[in-house]
Design an enzyme around this catalytic site. Structure first.
Site, short mmCIF file in Angstrom:
data_model
loop_
_atom_site.label_atom_id
_atom_site.label_comp_id
_atom_site.label_asym_id
_atom_site.label_seq_id
_atom_site.Cartn_x
_atom_site.Cartn_y
_atom_site.Cartn_z
N GLY A 10 0.82 -1.21 0.00
CA GLY A 10 0.00 0.00 0.00
C GLY A 10 0.86 1.26 0.00
O GLY A 10 2.09 1.21 -0.07
N SER A 124 -3.63 6.62 13.88
CA SER A 124 -4.03 7.84 13.19
C SER A 124 -4.41 8.91 14.19
O SER A 124 -4.87 8.61 15.30
CB SER A 124 -5.25 7.50 12.32
N ALA A 125 -4.26 10.15 13.77
CA ALA A 125 -4.72 11.28 14.61
C ALA A 125 -6.22 11.22 14.80
O ALA A 125 -6.76 11.91 15.67
CB ALA A 125 -4.33 12.59 13.94
N TYR A 148 -14.38 3.80 11.18
CA TYR A 148 -12.93 3.67 10.88
C TYR A 148 -12.10 4.11 12.09
O TYR A 148 -11.20 3.41 12.52
CB TYR A 148 -12.55 4.51 9.65
N LYS A 152 -9.34 2.05 14.95
CA LYS A 152 -7.99 2.42 15.41
C LYS A 152 -7.94 2.49 16.93
O LYS A 152 -6.99 2.03 17.56
CB LYS A 152 -7.56 3.76 14.79
N LEU A 199 -7.77 15.28 0.18
CA LEU A 199 -7.52 16.52 -0.55
C LEU A 199 -6.38 16.41 -1.58
O LEU A 199 -6.56 16.77 -2.75
CB LEU A 199 -7.20 17.65 0.45
N ARG A 230 -4.91 21.47 8.27
CA ARG A 230 -4.44 20.14 8.64
C ARG A 230 -2.92 20.12 8.69
O ARG A 230 -2.24 20.93 8.07
CB ARG A 230 -4.89 19.09 7.60
N ASP A 294 -16.17 17.05 9.44
CA ASP A 294 -14.87 17.73 9.42
C ASP A 294 -14.72 18.70 10.59
O ASP A 294 -15.70 19.32 11.00
CB ASP A 294 -14.71 18.53 8.12
P1 NAD Z 1 -3.42 1.56 1.62
O1 NAD Z 1 -4.81 1.12 1.37
O2 NAD Z 1 -2.64 2.14 0.50
O3 NAD Z 1 -2.56 0.36 2.24
C1 NAD Z 1 -3.13 -0.66 3.01
C2 NAD Z 1 -2.64 -1.98 2.43
O4 NAD Z 1 -3.14 -3.05 3.22
C3 NAD Z 1 -3.15 -2.21 1.00
O5 NAD Z 1 -2.05 -2.59 0.21
C4 NAD Z 1 -4.16 -3.34 1.13
O6 NAD Z 1 -4.19 -4.16 -0.03
C5 NAD Z 1 -3.66 -4.06 2.37
N1 NAD Z 1 -4.70 -4.75 3.15
C6 NAD Z 1 -5.88 -4.25 3.59
N2 NAD Z 1 -6.55 -5.20 4.29
C7 NAD Z 1 -5.76 -6.30 4.30
C8 NAD Z 1 -5.90 -7.61 4.85
N3 NAD Z 1 -7.01 -7.97 5.48
N4 NAD Z 1 -4.89 -8.48 4.69
C9 NAD Z 1 -3.77 -8.13 4.01
N5 NAD Z 1 -3.59 -6.93 3.46
C10 NAD Z 1 -4.58 -6.02 3.60
O7 NAD Z 1 -3.47 2.59 2.84
P2 NAD Z 1 -2.31 3.52 3.43
O8 NAD Z 1 -2.69 4.92 3.20
O9 NAD Z 1 -0.98 3.02 3.02
O10 NAD Z 1 -2.53 3.24 4.99
C11 NAD Z 1 -1.76 2.29 5.69
C12 NAD Z 1 -2.20 2.28 7.13
O11 NAD Z 1 -2.08 3.58 7.69
C13 NAD Z 1 -3.66 1.88 7.35
O12 NAD Z 1 -3.73 1.11 8.52
C14 NAD Z 1 -4.37 3.20 7.54
O13 NAD Z 1 -5.54 3.08 8.32
C15 NAD Z 1 -3.31 4.00 8.28
N6 NAD Z 1 -3.44 5.45 8.13
C16 NAD Z 1 -3.49 6.00 6.87
C17 NAD Z 1 -3.64 7.39 6.74
C18 NAD Z 1 -3.74 8.02 5.38
O14 NAD Z 1 -4.25 9.15 5.30
N7 NAD Z 1 -3.29 7.39 4.32
C19 NAD Z 1 -3.69 8.19 7.88
C20 NAD Z 1 -3.61 7.59 9.13
C21 NAD Z 1 -3.48 6.21 9.25
C1 WQD Z 2 -8.22 17.59 4.42
C2 WQD Z 2 -8.90 18.95 4.32
C3 WQD Z 2 -11.29 18.81 4.02
C4 WQD Z 2 -11.14 16.93 0.06
C5 WQD Z 2 -8.71 11.98 6.69
C6 WQD Z 2 -9.26 11.00 7.70
C7 WQD Z 2 -8.23 10.75 8.79
C8 WQD Z 2 -6.89 10.33 8.20
C9 WQD Z 2 -6.45 11.24 7.09
C10 WQD Z 2 -6.71 7.94 8.21
C11 WQD Z 2 -10.21 19.04 5.10
C12 WQD Z 2 -10.64 19.42 2.81
C13 WQD Z 2 -10.83 17.49 1.27
C14 WQD Z 2 -11.72 17.75 -0.95
C15 WQD Z 2 -11.60 19.63 0.55
N1 WQD Z 2 -6.96 9.03 7.61
N2 WQD Z 2 -11.04 18.81 1.52
N3 WQD Z 2 -11.90 19.07 -0.66
O1 WQD Z 2 -10.34 14.66 6.62
O2 WQD Z 2 -8.21 15.66 7.55
O3 WQD Z 2 -8.41 13.22 7.32
O4 WQD Z 2 -7.50 11.44 6.14
O5 WQD Z 2 -6.51 7.73 9.36
O6 WQD Z 2 -8.78 9.78 9.64
O7 WQD Z 2 -10.44 11.56 8.26
O8 WQD Z 2 -8.17 14.57 5.29
O9 WQD Z 2 -7.53 14.98 2.96
O10 WQD Z 2 -9.91 14.28 3.46
O11 WQD Z 2 -9.16 16.56 4.10
O12 WQD Z 2 -11.81 20.83 0.76
O13 WQD Z 2 -12.04 17.29 -2.04
O14 WQD Z 2 -9.27 19.17 2.94
O15 WQD Z 2 -12.51 19.42 4.32
O16 WQD Z 2 -10.31 20.35 5.60
P1 WQD Z 2 -8.88 14.61 6.74
P2 WQD Z 2 -8.69 15.02 3.86
#
Ligand code: NAD
Ligand code: WQD
Length: 335
Positions: A10, A124-125, A148, A152, A199, A230, A294
């Site tokens: 991922g 995650s935050a 979601y 976490k 975003l 953010r 939000d």
């Molecule tokens: P992503 O979807 O790109 O990566 C997740 C990976 O896990 C994918 O490759 C998917 O195929 C694999 N996966 C999902 N379920 C699975 C399962 N049951 N068994 C095996 N593989 C599985 O997401 P990402 O953005 O790389 O996020 C990685 C981690 O970070 C996640 O736990 C997500 O919740 C957390 N996170 C992401 C963000 C963000 O904004 N991207 C923010 C905070 C936390």
């Molecule tokens: C950022 C800002 C939107 C899209 C999310 C999850 C959080 C974490 C990270 C996993 C906000 C604004 C967005 C658009 C916009 N994920 N926006 N137009 O909501 O801070 O966090 O991703 O853990 O749990 O909630 O991120 O990128 O969606 O939004 O104006 O098309 O951009 O309102 O202010 P967010 P985001």
């Protein structure tokens, strides 16, 4: 030393595999490909000139996990495997609890049977719920505002209880703020399926011509320009944070939590402006109503990670937008 990287193909997992490999730690990638392309593997090799071991599998498949952990003498697990779309989690909560929570319990069972004592967890935050104060430090009360987020919170609690029950085990929960950006080579980045929720990928797809305009969700927040603020963190800094957390706590046990953010907030309009500059073209946008759920503002107190891990973010907003643009313009359709 070999580590298992669950969800390693991922977005965040793949960049972390590169950082681990650079630090001399061998990642064994385990992923069910539910949200990743197998082509990521080739890109990892192109960038690093290393071959990576990949096992296709699900974290809910305990037998397969145990076999891989024993076969490779795995020393720790980096656990990225989760579903992550907030809106989807409200529509399909059981699917999210099954994949993210039940999956994590199965993974911990497999680790226990294989004698693996260390886990680095992608938190995650979002576990801070609606911010009661800013900047958010690790002592801020824990809560959630959607399924979601609850997955976490629940997995963090399970990790804490597991560490209580087994004195030899270590769980490091890394609470990411808003990960963005791409590998500076332009060969690896984020390619969300369908319409992006976040975003930065939405802006990138608009700049490359795949979307007509960006909807700016609300301009009447109590922030300097009225749009949401953010703490965006570059994926390369985030990936390095995992390696630093792991290597800093080689001899420790217990449950530890760290914020990974920059401590600096940017508004939606700041990001659109920076992106337009990096791409050398206008990014069309329209003001739209607030998105439900939000908050106005969200940013980290990242001082604990600096103090304990000697880690801090080094890349700024222009690095994030430049690297995203390089990746997006090279691979407009993703991998
Ligand atoms: P992503 O979807 O790109 O990566 C997740 C990976 O896990 C994918 O490759 C998917 O195929 C694999 N996966 C999902 N379920 C699975 C399962 N049951 N068994 C095996 N593989 C599985 O997401 P990402 O953005 O790389 O996020 C990685 C981690 O970070 C996640 O736990 C997500 O919740 C957390 N996170 C992401 C963000 C963000 O904004 N991207 C923010 C905070 C936390
Ligand atoms: C950022 C800002 C939107 C899209 C999310 C999850 C959080 C974490 C990270 C996993 C906000 C604004 C967005 C658009 C916009 N994920 N926006 N137009 O909501 O801070 O966090 O991703 O853990 O749990 O909630 O991120 O990128 O969606 O939004 O104006 O098309 O951009 O309102 O202010 P967010 P985001």
């Amino acid at each position: 030393m070999k580590v298992l990287v669950a969800g390693g193909l991922g977005y965040i997992g793949s960049h972390t595999c590169l950082a681990l490999s650079k630090a001399g730690v061998i990642p064994i990638i385990y992923d069910n490909l539910s949200n990743a392309s197998i082509n990521v593997l080739e890109q990892l090799t192109l960038i690093s000139e290393h071959n990576f071991t990949f096992v296709e599998g699900d974290i809910r498949d305990q037998q397969r996990l145990e076999k891989v952990m024993v076969e490779h003498d795995i020393q720790a697990v980096f656990h990225f495997a989760a579903l992550k779309a907030v809106g989807e989690s409200c529509e399909q909560p059981r699917r999210y609890y099954d994949n993210n929570v039940s999956g994590s319990v199965v993974l911990l069972d497999a680790m226990a049977n294989a004698g693996v004592k260390k886990i680095i967890f992608s938190s995650s935050a979002t576990v801070y719920g609606d911010p009661q104060y800013l900047p958010l430090d690790e002592l801020h009360p824990i809560s959630a505002t959607n399924p979601y987020g609850w997955t976490k919170v629940m997995v963090e609690q399970i990790l804490q209880d597991n560490c209580q029950a087994d004195n030899d085990s270590l769980a490091i929960s890394l609470r990411y703020f808003n990960p963005v950006g791409a590998h500076p080579s332009g060969l690896l980045g984020e390619s969300p399926n369908g319409i992006p929720n976040n975003l930065m990928p939405f802006i990138a797809q608009t700049a490359v011509g795949k979307r007509e305009f960006v909807s700016v969700y609300g301009n009447d927040y109590d922030t300097p320009d009225g749009t949401g603020v953010r703490d965006y963190i570059h994926i390369m800094d985030l990936a390095k944070g995992h390696v630093d957390a792991f290597l800093s706590h080689q001899k420790d046990t217990g449950f530890l939590a760290y914020n990974l953010g920059t401590g600096q907030g940017y508004s939606v309009l700041d990001v659109i402006t920076a992106f337009a500059e990096s791409a050398g073209k206008e990014v069309p946008y329209k003001l739209a109503p607030r998105r439900s759920g939000d908050v106005a503002c969200n940013y980290a107190d990242a001082s604990l990670a600096k103090q304990k891990l000697n880690w801090q973010a080094t890349l700024g907003l222009s690095d994030m937008t430049e690297d995203t643009w390089r990746w997006q313009s090279k691979y407009p359709q993703g991998l």
